[in-house]
Every structure is written in C-alpha cells, then in structure tokens.
Design a protein around this motif. Structure first.
Motif, PDB file in Angstrom:
ATOM      1  N   GLY A  68       0.823  -1.200   0.000  1.00 33.79           N
ATOM      2  CA  GLY A  68       0.000   0.000   0.000  1.00 33.79           C
ATOM      3  C   GLY A  68       0.856   1.248   0.000  1.00 33.79           C
ATOM      4  O   GLY A  68       2.062   1.208   0.257  1.00 33.79           O
ATOM      5  N   ASN A  69       0.235   2.390  -0.339  1.00 34.62           N
ATOM      6  CA  ASN A  69       0.934   3.681  -0.368  1.00 34.62           C
ATOM      7  C   ASN A  69       2.220   3.588  -1.196  1.00 34.62           C
ATOM      8  O   ASN A  69       3.301   3.993  -0.756  1.00 34.62           O
ATOM      9  N   TYR A  70       2.089   3.062  -2.382  1.00 34.55           N
ATOM     10  CA  TYR A  70       3.256   2.695  -3.180  1.00 34.55           C
ATOM     11  C   TYR A  70       4.093   3.886  -3.633  1.00 34.55           C
ATOM     12  O   TYR A  70       5.286   3.739  -3.905  1.00 34.55           O
ATOM     13  N   GLN A  71       3.499   5.051  -3.737  1.00 30.59           N
ATOM     14  CA  GLN A  71       4.248   6.224  -4.173  1.00 30.59           C
ATOM     15  C   GLN A  71       4.986   6.899  -3.014  1.00 30.59           C
ATOM     16  O   GLN A  71       5.831   7.763  -3.244  1.00 30.59           O
ATOM     17  N   ASN A  72       4.662   6.510  -1.789  1.00 31.98           N
ATOM     18  CA  ASN A  72       5.338   7.098  -0.627  1.00 31.98           C
ATOM     19  C   ASN A  72       6.794   6.673  -0.579  1.00 31.98           C
ATOM     20  O   ASN A  72       7.156   5.580  -1.022  1.00 31.98           O
ATOM     21  N   ASN A 114      12.704   7.085  10.888  1.00 31.80           N
ATOM     22  CA  ASN A 114      11.591   7.596  10.088  1.00 31.80           C
ATOM     23  C   ASN A 114      12.031   8.476   8.930  1.00 31.80           C
ATOM     24  O   ASN A 114      11.192   9.034   8.223  1.00 31.80           O
ATOM     25  N   SER A 115      13.335   8.601   8.738  1.00 33.90           N
ATOM     26  CA  SER A 115      13.838   9.368   7.590  1.00 33.90           C
ATOM     27  C   SER A 115      13.634   8.565   6.316  1.00 33.90           C
ATOM     28  O   SER A 115      13.733   7.324   6.316  1.00 33.90           O
ATOM     29  N   SER A 116      13.355   9.257   5.227  1.00 34.82           N
ATOM     30  CA  SER A 116      13.199   8.571   3.942  1.00 34.82           C
ATOM     31  C   SER A 116      14.533   7.990   3.501  1.00 34.82           C
ATOM     32  O   SER A 116      15.584   8.588   3.695  1.00 34.82           O
ATOM     33  N   LEU A 117      14.478   6.798   2.919  1.00 37.67           N
ATOM     34  CA  LEU A 117      15.677   6.114   2.461  1.00 37.67           C
ATOM     35  C   LEU A 117      16.126   6.696   1.126  1.00 37.67           C
ATOM     36  O   LEU A 117      15.334   6.833   0.197  1.00 37.67           O
ATOM     37  N   THR A 118      17.404   7.042   1.019  1.00 34.52           N
ATOM     38  CA  THR A 118      17.929   7.527  -0.255  1.00 34.52           C
ATOM     39  C   THR A 118      18.339   6.335  -1.122  1.00 34.52           C
ATOM     40  O   THR A 118      18.531   5.214  -0.634  1.00 34.52           O
ATOM     41  N   LYS A 166      14.909  10.061  -3.049  1.00 36.00           N
ATOM     42  CA  LYS A 166      14.221   9.130  -2.160  1.00 36.00           C
ATOM     43  C   LYS A 166      13.730   7.905  -2.932  1.00 36.00           C
ATOM     44  O   LYS A 166      13.300   7.999  -4.079  1.00 36.00           O
ATOM     45  N   LEU A 167      13.806   6.745  -2.286  1.00 39.38           N
ATOM     46  CA  LEU A 167      13.315   5.508  -2.876  1.00 39.38           C
ATOM     47  C   LEU A 167      11.853   5.317  -2.476  1.00 39.38           C
ATOM     48  O   LEU A 167      11.520   5.368  -1.293  1.00 39.38           O
ATOM     49  N   SER A 168      10.992   5.093  -3.457  1.00 35.95           N
ATOM     50  CA  SER A 168       9.573   4.882  -3.149  1.00 35.95           C
ATOM     51  C   SER A 168       9.331   3.431  -2.758  1.00 35.95           C
ATOM     52  O   SER A 168      10.153   2.546  -3.005  1.00 35.95           O
TER      53      SER A 168
END
Length: 246
Positions: free
Chosen positions: A88-92, A156-160, A226-228
């Motif tokens: 779910g939330n694949y674009q996040n 909780n940081s977005s993964l690069t 960022k990696l989605s």
C-alpha cells in the motif's frame, strides 16, 4: 520450518498446503504445471502462492501503484516474501526503518530463522520506542545497516537511493554470500557519479554491474533521491527471480 497441513500426491507432481495458507508444489514441470512461473522440474517443494490473508495485504487494490509496476507487484505478493507492512501507499518514500524491516523479514523467510535481538540493544538512542525497534536491531546485528551517526539511526527518515544500494548489497553478502569489492575503478556509466558518497560507491557500482539496482535514468543514479515503496518492492521482485528465492 514449514509444516504441511494438507498433502496431495500424484504420479507426476505433489503439493501441500500449510496452516497459514501457503501452497507448495514439486515434481514434473516442463509445461509450467506447478504454477512456479518456470518450466523446469522441481525436486524439492517450491512456494507457489499464499491463499489466505488477501484482505490483510489488500493486493487487489493497486490503484496507487504505477501502471508499469502493477504486474510485478502482484507477482511478488503471490510469493509471500514481503510482510503486510509495505503493501500500500506505493508512491510514498520508504523509510529507513521500513527497509530494515523488509530485509530482516526476507532474511527470516529465506533462512527460516529469526536473527538475534539480544546484542546492541542500546546502540541507537532514537529507536527505543519505535514499533520496528527489534527488526532495526536485528538488521544491525546482521550488518545490513549503519546508523546516521554513532548513536542514531533516524528510523523515520526517507531512504535515499545510495542508502538502499548499500543496504541491499549488505543483505546479499549475508543471504547469498556475495563478495563486494571495496575499490571502485570508475563509474563512467553514471554522469552524476561524483555526487555518490564514497561510502556508498562500491555498493552502487556492484548493484549496477550485477543488475541489482539500476539508475534513475539512462546515465544517472540520483544518489540522494528518495526511494519509493514500489521501487523498493520491484527491486525485491527482481532479486527473487535472479536468486531463485521462490
């Protein structure tokens, strides 16, 4: 270990179903009879499909996924390799904690064991109340991850993209016993290679040369992008096929 709940044996192939609803099959398969998406005979049980838990995963609802990704995402779900958290939330953007959880869950499935959480419990001070704390500790013990500092993980940081390449290669070192060269001679295939951090360069290079993770464009890697979620799941889908995990 996998425990059969129902078994059906035939002349040319056999199947069993677990209590969790996962179907395994083996035997003659020259014409794709087993449903494993391959046309080679299977001497040992192969995971075919997970029959239960569809409502939990909600894989029929791929509306938020890109059209070009839906086919592979659907096939990945059928393998049962990915836990419900990431469906779910694949674009996040996927977070550092979520990716650590993904790799630990995958390792546990492939090795039918749960890595220890007894070591380095206090290594990172910013994960103590995090719901994925145990898997972050497991990922650290398995050397899949490093912190963003000596005492923080930034869960909780977005993964690069360069972080993802590094973690994926570290995972493959443990799961598939691959050897990652520590020196990189040149990366002329990426125009933005000078922007890739020195600590990530060997892993980005290995990922490129071994078809693990490609660039964001024809000649770019975009290391700090960022990696989605869908990008992360598609990488796992292609690795599953490359290393015959299902």
């Amino acid at each position: 270990n996998v425990v059969p709940a129902q078994i059906n044996c035939g002349v040319y192939h056999s199947m069993f179903l677990t209590e969790q609803g996962t179907l395994y099959a083996w035997g003659r398969n020259k014409n794709y009879q087993l449903g494993t998406k391959k046309n080679v005979n299977a001497e040992t049980p192969q995971r075919v499909i997970t029959l239960k838990g569809v409502d939990l995963y909600q894989t029929d609802n791929l509306d938020s996924a890109s059209s070009w990704a839906k086919g592979e995402l659907s096939e990945l779900y059928d393998t049962g390799l990915v836990s419900p958290l990431l469906w779910g939330n694949y674009q996040n953007s996927i977070t550092r904690a979520e990716f650590a959880h993904l790799l630990v869950s995958l390792y546990r499935t492939l090795h039918t064991s749960s890595p220890s959480v007894t070591n380095n419990q206090d290594k990172f001070t910013d994960i103590q109340d995090h719901p994925l704390k145990d898997d972050i500790v497991r990922a650290y013990n398995l050397k899949f991850i490093n912190g963003t500092s000596e005492t923080t993980f930034s869960p909780n940081s977005s993964l690069t993209r360069q972080e993802a390449a590094t973690m994926l290669c570290a995972f493959l070192k443990a799961a598939e016993k691959v050897t990652i060269p520590t020196q990189v001679s040149s990366m002329t295939y990426y125009q933005d290679a000078p922007q890739i951090a020195s600590w990530a360069a060997p892993y980005v290079a290995y990922a490129y040369k071994n078809d693990i993770m490609q660039g964001s464009g024809a000649k770019t890697f975009s290391p700090t992008a960022k990696l989605s979620r869908e990008q992360g799941l598609l990488i796992i889908a292609r690795l599953a096929d490359k290393y015959d995990w299902v």
